[in-house]
Design an enzyme around this catalytic site. Structure first.
Site, short mmCIF file in Angstrom:
data_model
loop_
_atom_site.label_atom_id
_atom_site.label_comp_id
_atom_site.label_asym_id
_atom_site.label_seq_id
_atom_site.Cartn_x
_atom_site.Cartn_y
_atom_site.Cartn_z
N ASN A 122 -5.18 0.25 -3.81
CA ASN A 122 -6.26 0.37 -2.84
C ASN A 122 -7.60 0.57 -3.52
O ASN A 122 -8.39 -0.36 -3.64
CB ASN A 122 -5.94 1.51 -1.87
CG ASN A 122 -6.96 1.63 -0.76
OD1 ASN A 122 -7.97 0.95 -0.74
ND2 ASN A 122 -6.70 2.51 0.18
N ASP A 123 -7.84 1.78 -4.03
CA ASP A 123 -9.17 2.08 -4.55
C ASP A 123 -9.60 1.17 -5.70
O ASP A 123 -10.78 0.87 -5.85
CB ASP A 123 -9.22 3.55 -5.02
CG ASP A 123 -9.07 4.50 -3.84
OD1 ASP A 123 -9.40 4.08 -2.71
OD2 ASP A 123 -8.61 5.63 -4.03
N VAL A 124 -8.63 0.71 -6.54
CA VAL A 124 -9.00 -0.13 -7.68
C VAL A 124 -9.41 -1.54 -7.24
O VAL A 124 -9.82 -2.34 -8.07
CB VAL A 124 -7.86 -0.23 -8.73
CG1 VAL A 124 -7.55 1.13 -9.30
CG2 VAL A 124 -6.62 -0.88 -8.14
#
Lengths: 76, 467
Positions: free
Chosen positions: B388-390
């Site tokens: 997600n965040d990456v």
């Protein structure tokens, strides 16, 4: 400071540099095996941490056994 | 020369050979082709060192050593045979064991020599015991969080950093007092207890996404405490091994924190999970497009190039073997399939690589972030599985975002983006991900393992229909 302590300091600093240069080149692909291997190495000299010696080598070898090149590449 | 002298020389020669073998071992670990040779080399070095140690004439009783060897091996074998998904907690546990033995040895050394401990020896013993103790409890806490025995979300309270730093500061002051007055034996236990408490408190505010950095830091501490033990015991071999481990952990921590665009202090004292609650609340509801396994299979079958971006979600769902089936099915159709791996994907450095290698995916298909990022604009489909965040493009543009400046996988530049995700709930850090509402993005809602399995089934159906 006694001379053997100074020798030890030299050993530490030089080993730190060698470690830095050698480990800097390790491919990110192998970062997990790297950590388990260094972990096994520094468990040396403490017989009590035999668990890390045996476990560390065993798991590192298993992990590395899993990294296979694709078949096309092997033939080259 | 008399026989004890010869033995002594033989022991020293064996230690020197072991030192060389350890360095060669790490050198060969740099590439997969030579890596196993590296492990063999390390094993031979270790065998030499252990045999040489057993020859040492100062040993009084071999029975305790035999018990130690057998007991250690009994614990070690299961630790070496754990599932690959459990490798992060295994690593944390073995850091804890290593640190524990270092503290035991340091304590024994102090009480053997007290009250007349030379200043320098006392200083290295203090470093050994403080680093060892905080690594011991810190690693146990990290293992507990990774195994989900402890709550994974960061726990913070007011004045947390002040409390933690005071614990450590008092321990350091006690160490200084002991160096000046080594006969104050009552202070020594305090120098163990305070760092033990610090180790626990240090990990309390740390969340899952920060684990790769924290495990690397603990690795570094474990190495440094072992090196300090080498100074105290005057063992050059141990100093070298500890320095190698310390620098390895340090390099990995630097790589990990760079990959998150954060400093060490920020990782250790930043409590990532807290700040973002407000950021998530401001994210307005946007339209997202979703697709079924049939549609996803159709798009993948029509693609020429596919990049798969795995994250911790793939590990949690144990989806790596299904991903391998998908890889095989696409390769059979002549699709060029690559994997793009962010340095902090997963819970420890290299976690995703090990999982995918376990699933028999050839390592030359696994690319670093820097290697794969320039290829995304020419990639037909970027398939994000459990990451997600990456992949969050806000890291590039939104200065208000908590992850602003973090290097990301440029999946949003691919022609089509598909994201397998359980629901629209925000990721670990609770940050809204604008990737999901792009026109070119299709959300594939479901469990990673189940969804990939269904795509594979659909692809098999396509193939059968084509014949």
């Amino acid at each position: 400071m006694p001379s053997d302590l100074i020798t030890s300091l030299y050993v530490f600093v030089l080993a730190g540099f060698v470690g830095f240069e050698v480990i800097r080149r390790v491919s990110p692909l192998l970062h997990t095996p790297l950590m388990s291997l260094t972990n096994a190495l520094d468990a040396i000299a403490v017989v009590a941490s035999m668990s890390n010696v045996v476990g560390g080598f065993l798991i590192t070898d298993r992990m590395l056994g899993m990294f296979k090149a694709s078949k096309a590449k092997k033939r080259q | 020369m008399n026989p004890p002298m010869i033995t002594e020389h033989a022991i020293q020669a064996a230690y020197l050979a072991a030192t060389v073998l350890f360095i060669l071992s790490l050198k060969w670990l740099s590439a997969p082709a030579t890596a196993r040779r590296g492990v063999r080399c390390g094993e031979i070095g270790m065998l030499l060192a252990i045999v040489a140690t057993l020859l040492y004439h100062g040993i009084v009783d071999y029975r305790w050593i035999a018990i130690g060897l057998v007991l250690g091996s009994i614990i070690g074998v299961p630790l070496g045979l754990v599932q690959m998904t459990a490798v992060p907690q295994r690593t944390a546990l073995s850091h804890a064991f290593g640190a524990f033995s270092v503290v035991l040895v340091g304590t024994a050394e102090y009480y053997l020599r007290a009250p007349n401990v030379p200043g320098f020896t006392m200083a290295v013993l203090a470093i050994e015991v403080i680093l060892g103790s905080l690594t011991f409890t810190g690693s146990l806490m990290a293992a507990g969080k990774l195994q989900e025995v402890l709550p994974q979300r960061p726990i913070t309270y007011k004045g947390q950093n002040l409390v933690n730093l005071s614990l450590l500061a008092i321990a350091v002051i006690i160490a200084v007092v002991l160096v000046l007055h080594p006969h104050r034996m009552a202070l020594f236990p305090l120098m163990i207890i305070l760092p033990l408490a610090f180790g626990v408190m240090m990990i309390v505010p740390i969340g899952g996404a920060d684990m790769p950095t924290v495990i690397s830091l603990l690795n570094s501490y474990a190495g440094l405490s072992a090196a300090a033990m080498g100074f105290a015991l005057d063992s050059k071999l141990l100093i070298v091994a500890g320095a190698l481990d310390g620098s390895s952990g340090f390099i990995l921590s630097v790589i990990m924190s760079k990959a998150m665009n954060r400093s060490f202090t920020n990782v250790l004292f930043g409590a990532f999970g807290q700040v973002q609650a407000s950021a998530a609340a401001t994210g307005q509801a946007r339209n997202v497009r979703s697709a079924s396994p049939e549609e996803a299979a159709g798009i993948l079958a029509a693609a020429n190039s596919v990049a798969i971006i795995p994250g911790y979600g793939m590990a949690v769902a144990q989806a790596q073997h299904k991903v391998r089936e998908l890889f095989d099915a696409l390769v059979r159709r002549g699709v060029d399939v690559k994997f793009g791996i962010h340095p902090v994907a997963g819970r420890m450095p290299g976690h995703m690589n090990v999982l995918l290698a376990e699933a028999d995916i050839p390592y030359d298909r696994l690319l670093d972030m820097e290697e794969i990022n320039p290829d995304f604009p020419q990639t037909d489909v970027a398939l994000v599985i459990g990451a997600n965040d990456v992949t969050n493009p806000a890291a590039r543009t939104d200065t208000a975002s908590p992850i602003y400046g973090m290097p990301i996988m440029d999946v949003d530049k691919a022609r089509t983006v598909m994201v397998i995700k359980r629901s629209m709930s925000p990721g670990f850090a609770g940050i809204d991900n604008p990737l999901y509402s792009l026109d070119r993005t299709l959300m594939l809602f479901g469990d990673a393992k189940g969804f990939v399995g269904e795509i594979v089934k659909e692809l098999a159906g396509h193939a059968a229909a084509a014949h």
